[in-house]
Design a protein around this motif. Structure first.
Motif, PDB file in Angstrom:
ATOM      1  N   PHE A  44      -5.945  35.847  72.692  1.00 19.00           N
ATOM      2  CA  PHE A  44      -5.025  35.157  73.590  1.00 19.00           C
ATOM      3  C   PHE A  44      -5.589  35.171  75.005  1.00 19.00           C
ATOM      4  O   PHE A  44      -5.522  34.172  75.720  1.00 19.00           O
ATOM      5  CB  PHE A  44      -3.650  35.852  73.549  1.00 19.00           C
ATOM      6  N   ASN A  45      -6.171  36.286  75.406  1.00 14.45           N
ATOM      7  CA  ASN A  45      -6.733  36.401  76.756  1.00 14.45           C
ATOM      8  C   ASN A  45      -7.879  35.419  76.981  1.00 14.45           C
ATOM      9  O   ASN A  45      -8.056  34.918  78.092  1.00 14.45           O
ATOM     10  CB  ASN A  45      -7.212  37.831  77.019  1.00 14.45           C
ATOM     11  N   GLN A  46      -8.651  35.119  75.958  1.00 12.78           N
ATOM     12  CA  GLN A  46      -9.740  34.140  76.090  1.00 12.78           C
ATOM     13  C   GLN A  46      -9.167  32.734  76.326  1.00 12.78           C
ATOM     14  O   GLN A  46      -9.687  31.981  77.142  1.00 12.78           O
ATOM     15  CB  GLN A  46     -10.630  34.144  74.849  1.00 12.78           C
ATOM     16  N   ILE A  47      -8.110  32.407  75.596  1.00  7.23           N
ATOM     17  CA  ILE A  47      -7.477  31.095  75.771  1.00  7.23           C
ATOM     18  C   ILE A  47      -6.870  31.006  77.166  1.00  7.23           C
ATOM     19  O   ILE A  47      -7.031  29.995  77.863  1.00  7.23           O
ATOM     20  CB  ILE A  47      -6.434  30.839  74.666  1.00  7.23           C
ATOM     21  N   TYR A  48      -6.225  32.078  77.600  1.00  2.00           N
ATOM     22  CA  TYR A  48      -5.655  32.094  78.939  1.00  2.00           C
ATOM     23  C   TYR A  48      -6.763  31.986  79.999  1.00  2.00           C
ATOM     24  O   TYR A  48      -6.585  31.293  81.006  1.00  2.00           O
ATOM     25  CB  TYR A  48      -4.834  33.369  79.160  1.00  2.00           C
ATOM     26  N   ALA A  49      -7.892  32.608  79.767  1.00  3.99           N
ATOM     27  CA  ALA A  49      -9.019  32.520  80.706  1.00  3.99           C
ATOM     28  C   ALA A  49      -9.531  31.079  80.811  1.00  3.99           C
ATOM     29  O   ALA A  49      -9.887  30.620  81.907  1.00  3.99           O
ATOM     30  CB  ALA A  49     -10.150  33.469  80.284  1.00  3.99           C
ATOM     31  N   LEU A  50      -9.568  30.359  79.695  1.00  6.60           N
ATOM     32  CA  LEU A  50      -9.958  28.947  79.731  1.00  6.60           C
ATOM     33  C   LEU A  50      -8.960  28.132  80.560  1.00  6.60           C
ATOM     34  O   LEU A  50      -9.346  27.276  81.371  1.00  6.60           O
ATOM     35  CB  LEU A  50     -10.043  28.372  78.312  1.00  6.60           C
ATOM     36  N   TYR A  51      -7.694  28.408  80.349  1.00 11.65           N
ATOM     37  CA  TYR A  51      -6.640  27.734  81.114  1.00 11.65           C
ATOM     38  C   TYR A  51      -6.819  27.995  82.611  1.00 11.65           C
ATOM     39  O   TYR A  51      -6.784  27.064  83.424  1.00 11.65           O
ATOM     40  CB  TYR A  51      -5.269  28.230  80.648  1.00 11.65           C
ATOM     41  N   GLU A  52      -7.020  29.234  82.986  1.00 10.96           N
ATOM     42  CA  GLU A  52      -7.192  29.601  84.392  1.00 10.96           C
ATOM     43  C   GLU A  52      -8.458  28.978  84.983  1.00 10.96           C
ATOM     44  O   GLU A  52      -8.451  28.517  86.120  1.00 10.96           O
ATOM     45  CB  GLU A  52      -7.258  31.133  84.549  1.00 10.96           C
ATOM     46  N   PHE A  53      -9.540  28.972  84.218  1.00 10.09           N
ATOM     47  CA  PHE A  53     -10.783  28.346  84.694  1.00 10.09           C
ATOM     48  C   PHE A  53     -10.543  26.864  84.975  1.00 10.09           C
ATOM     49  O   PHE A  53     -10.923  26.355  86.030  1.00 10.09           O
ATOM     50  CB  PHE A  53     -11.907  28.518  83.668  1.00 10.09           C
ATOM     51  N   ASP A  54      -9.905  26.180  84.033  1.00  9.88           N
ATOM     52  CA  ASP A  54      -9.627  24.759  84.192  1.00  9.88           C
ATOM     53  C   ASP A  54      -8.774  24.525  85.432  1.00  9.88           C
ATOM     54  O   ASP A  54      -9.059  23.636  86.238  1.00  9.88           O
ATOM     55  CB  ASP A  54      -8.914  24.227  82.949  1.00  9.88           C
TER      56      ASP A  54
END
Length: 191
Positions: A44-54
């Protein structure tokens, strides 16, 4: 685990999903799936990191394009005003294609009517609604401004490009279209 997704911190996931819609966040994980389950080890943290990067990347791009946009508004207004006068943008003789110029005037009038800017109201009250180029460029979208530039006579485009950007006009024209496209993507995919 949800569909193979590893949830390392359940409280963090719940707090995140309370402020970011599941379907919005889920979109960032679609490329990390194999059919339905996630690839092994995806968190979940990896998906959230992608969201934050975007999110951060889009705002960085918006900030940079805004600087270019403000400078370009200034350069085109300055050139038209000094070459053709304050209302030179209203005369199709200064442009390559009269049909495109007419479309520009329709767009400009639409934006002027829609605007609630104090400077627009000022020009209607004090100058009978005559909007000079340095005011007009402030209500136009970046896309409309790019189209205005594209329809200028070649010598005008070359002058603006050479004096302000040190590149041929054909490059500047292409860059402006790209920046307008990228800026619109960033602006319409807000978190």
């Amino acid at each position: 685990m949800l569909g193979g997704l590893i949830i390392e911190d359940e409280d963090f996931a719940i707090r995140t999903l309370k402020r970011i819609n599941y379907y919005r966040l889920n979109a960032y994980g679609l490329s990390l799936k194999q059919n339905d389950p996630y690839h092994p080890g995806i968190t979940f943290n990896q998906i959230y990191a992608l969201y934050e990067f975007d999110h951060r990347f889009r705002y960085l791009i918006m900030e940079m394009t805004e600087q270019v946009e403000i400078a370009f508004r200034t350069h085109i207004a300055y050139h038209i005003a000094h070459s053709y006068g304050a209302l030179g943008h209203l005369e199709s003789v200064h442009f390559e294609n009269p049909v495109y110029h007419e479309a520009f005037l329709v767009e400009l009038n639409k934006e002027v009517r829609r605007s609630h800017e104090i400077f627009i109201k000022h020009h209607f009250e004090k100058y009978e609604g005559k909007i000079p180029i340095w005011v007009a460029v402030e209500v136009l979208s970046f896309g409309a401004l790019s189209k205005l530039f594209s329809n200028l006579k070649n010598e005008d485009k070359n002058d603006i490009a050479k004096n302000n950007y040190r590149v041929p006009a054909i490059y500047l024209e292409s860059w402006l279209k790209c920046l307008s496209y990228v800026r619109n993507i960033c602006a319409h995919l807000k978190n």
